[in-house]
Design a protein around this motif. Sequence first.
Motif, PDB file in Angstrom:
ATOM      1  N   LYS A  28      -2.798  -1.512   7.378  1.00 35.90           N
ATOM      2  CA  LYS A  28      -3.624  -1.915   6.241  1.00 35.90           C
ATOM      3  C   LYS A  28      -3.489  -0.906   5.102  1.00 35.90           C
ATOM      4  O   LYS A  28      -3.350  -1.284   3.923  1.00 35.90           O
ATOM      5  CB  LYS A  28      -5.082  -2.023   6.694  1.00 35.90           C
ATOM      6  CG  LYS A  28      -5.987  -2.564   5.621  1.00 35.90           C
ATOM      7  CD  LYS A  28      -7.334  -2.953   6.193  1.00 35.90           C
ATOM      8  CE  LYS A  28      -8.226  -3.444   5.065  1.00 35.90           C
ATOM      9  NZ  LYS A  28      -9.548  -3.819   5.480  1.00 35.90           N
ATOM     10  N   LYS A  29      -3.498   0.375   5.447  1.00 34.53           N
ATOM     11  CA  LYS A  29      -3.431   1.428   4.427  1.00 34.53           C
ATOM     12  C   LYS A  29      -2.119   1.321   3.640  1.00 34.53           C
ATOM     13  O   LYS A  29      -2.116   1.309   2.407  1.00 34.53           O
ATOM     14  CB  LYS A  29      -3.534   2.790   5.116  1.00 34.53           C
ATOM     15  CG  LYS A  29      -3.528   3.970   4.171  1.00 34.53           C
ATOM     16  CD  LYS A  29      -3.928   5.254   4.910  1.00 34.53           C
ATOM     17  CE  LYS A  29      -3.664   6.473   4.051  1.00 34.53           C
ATOM     18  NZ  LYS A  29      -2.234   6.761   3.847  1.00 34.53           N
ATOM     19  N   ASP A  30      -1.008   1.200   4.358  1.00 30.81           N
ATOM     20  CA  ASP A  30       0.299   1.130   3.687  1.00 30.81           C
ATOM     21  C   ASP A  30       0.430  -0.162   2.876  1.00 30.81           C
ATOM     22  O   ASP A  30       0.987  -0.160   1.775  1.00 30.81           O
ATOM     23  CB  ASP A  30       1.442   1.203   4.706  1.00 30.81           C
ATOM     24  CG  ASP A  30       1.573   2.594   5.296  1.00 30.81           C
ATOM     25  OD1 ASP A  30       0.909   3.515   4.758  1.00 30.81           O
ATOM     26  OD2 ASP A  30       2.312   2.761   6.283  1.00 30.81           O
ATOM     27  N   ALA A  31      -0.093  -1.262   3.437  1.00 39.49           N
ATOM     28  CA  ALA A  31       0.008  -2.548   2.737  1.00 39.49           C
ATOM     29  C   ALA A  31      -0.780  -2.499   1.429  1.00 39.49           C
ATOM     30  O   ALA A  31      -0.316  -2.984   0.389  1.00 39.49           O
ATOM     31  CB  ALA A  31      -0.509  -3.675   3.634  1.00 39.49           C
ATOM     32  N   HIS A  32      -1.974  -1.889   1.488  1.00 40.47           N
ATOM     33  CA  HIS A  32      -2.778  -1.798   0.266  1.00 40.47           C
ATOM     34  C   HIS A  32      -2.138  -0.865  -0.762  1.00 40.47           C
ATOM     35  O   HIS A  32      -2.181  -1.119  -1.959  1.00 40.47           O
ATOM     36  CB  HIS A  32      -4.200  -1.340   0.611  1.00 40.47           C
ATOM     37  CG  HIS A  32      -5.063  -2.479   1.056  1.00 40.47           C
ATOM     38  ND1 HIS A  32      -6.428  -2.485   0.987  1.00 40.47           N
ATOM     39  CD2 HIS A  32      -4.728  -3.692   1.583  1.00 40.47           C
ATOM     40  CE1 HIS A  32      -6.902  -3.636   1.433  1.00 40.47           C
ATOM     41  NE2 HIS A  32      -5.884  -4.377   1.818  1.00 40.47           N
ATOM     42  N   GLU A  33      -1.549   0.190  -0.250  1.00 37.16           N
ATOM     43  CA  GLU A  33      -0.847   1.136  -1.135  1.00 37.16           C
ATOM     44  C   GLU A  33       0.268   0.409  -1.903  1.00 37.16           C
ATOM     45  O   GLU A  33       0.383   0.491  -3.122  1.00 37.16           O
ATOM     46  CB  GLU A  33      -0.245   2.240  -0.251  1.00 37.16           C
ATOM     47  CG  GLU A  33       0.468   3.328  -1.002  1.00 37.16           C
ATOM     48  CD  GLU A  33      -0.518   4.410  -1.431  1.00 37.16           C
ATOM     49  OE1 GLU A  33      -0.090   5.312  -2.104  1.00 37.16           O
ATOM     50  OE2 GLU A  33      -1.710   4.322  -1.075  1.00 37.16           O
ATOM     51  N   ARG A  34       1.064  -0.325  -1.130  1.00 37.60           N
ATOM     52  CA  ARG A  34       2.183  -1.064  -1.753  1.00 37.60           C
ATOM     53  C   ARG A  34       1.653  -2.155  -2.687  1.00 37.60           C
ATOM     54  O   ARG A  34       2.191  -2.371  -3.762  1.00 37.60           O
ATOM     55  CB  ARG A  34       3.068  -1.668  -0.652  1.00 37.60           C
ATOM     56  CG  ARG A  34       4.016  -2.747  -1.127  1.00 37.60           C
ATOM     57  CD  ARG A  34       5.458  -2.499  -0.764  1.00 37.60           C
ATOM     58  NE  ARG A  34       6.298  -3.612  -1.219  1.00 37.60           N
ATOM     59  CZ  ARG A  34       6.986  -3.608  -2.355  1.00 37.60           C
ATOM     60  NH1 ARG A  34       6.975  -2.559  -3.142  1.00 37.60           N
ATOM     61  NH2 ARG A  34       7.709  -4.651  -2.699  1.00 37.60           N
ATOM     62  N   ALA A  35       0.586  -2.815  -2.279  1.00 35.43           N
ATOM     63  CA  ALA A  35       0.016  -3.881  -3.116  1.00 35.43           C
ATOM     64  C   ALA A  35      -0.465  -3.303  -4.444  1.00 35.43           C
ATOM     65  O   ALA A  35      -0.257  -3.906  -5.501  1.00 35.43           O
ATOM     66  CB  ALA A  35      -1.128  -4.571  -2.377  1.00 35.43           C
TER      67      ALA A  35
END
Length: 288
Positions: free
Chosen positions: A108-115
């Motif tokens: 979730k953390k990486d996905a939100h970062e990329r988003a």
Amino acid sequence: MIEFRSVSKRFPDGTLAVEDFSLVLPSRKTTVFVGSSGCGKTTLLRMINRMVEPSSGNVEIDGESVLDKNPVALRRSIGYVMQNSGLMPHFTVIDNVATVLRLTGTSKKDAHERARSLLDTVGLDRALADRYPSQLSGGQQQRVGVARGLAADPNILLMDEPFGAVDPIVRADLQQELIRLQVELDKTVVFVTHDIDEAFLLGDQVVILDKGARIVQVGSPSEIIENPADDFVSAFIGTERGKRALRIKQTSRGRVVVDSEGRTQGALLDEAAPNPSPSESVEGPGTQ
Ligand SMILES: Nc1ncnc2c1ncn2[C@@H]1O[C@H](COP(=O)(O)OP(=O)(O)OP(=O)(O)O)[C@@H](O)[C@H]1O
């Protein structure tokens, strides 16, 4: 590269949406399918990611048949942007963009970062990340749709009338943004529109289609404007009216180019003038 090989699609009710369509869509270029309503544009687009299965023929991506690929994995690996953005209303902006990444196992953390970084890419303020789609303007929603399409960093981006539902000023903005993005991201883009001006603005390769996805003409915008295949194409692209029907007018200070309404579009420069190349000797809006 994407290649359609003798592809046909007949829907169960008997409608022949696409009949024996063959075409190569070069990598890292934008191909635009343009034609009137019902001519089969969306059906063509959706056969690339198997949202629609061909009745016969085949679509290949880099020499491999899409029919040999797992449809879910295929769909996740190809960006898809649709009209009205297609965002999930009960998901925030950030979750809409991050969903594909979450589905493919990103934390979730990486996905939100990329988003969040994708919001920058498409020119959206990060402060909008926690809003719901209904709290955004139409143009902002489309930008979120583009960000979502880019989330998995796909090589191929399919865009189905993505700017059809916004007003002309926002639409022009989004078109320029896509041109900028394309220079930056270098994707293979397949774009569907019924607007020939949009097709000429965005397309490296423009495919003019008639009913049953019959190819009437394919070429670069310049090739089509300079040499329309037939009267249908001439009428469709409007070479005899509006901003593409240009004439030269002599004025006291030199020659200018006017459109069919007599509106001056720009100055006709002397070929010996130092700046423009020969193909750019007409300067002004509405020229190709
Ligand atoms: N699921 C379906 N079942 C039956 N016929 C369909 C289906 N989807 C599309 N069609 C028909 O296939 C033809 C091509 O449709 P398609 O949506 O590909 O056209 P289009 O060029 O994208 O049109 P538009 O610009 O209006 O979206 C049309 O006659 C349409 O009615």
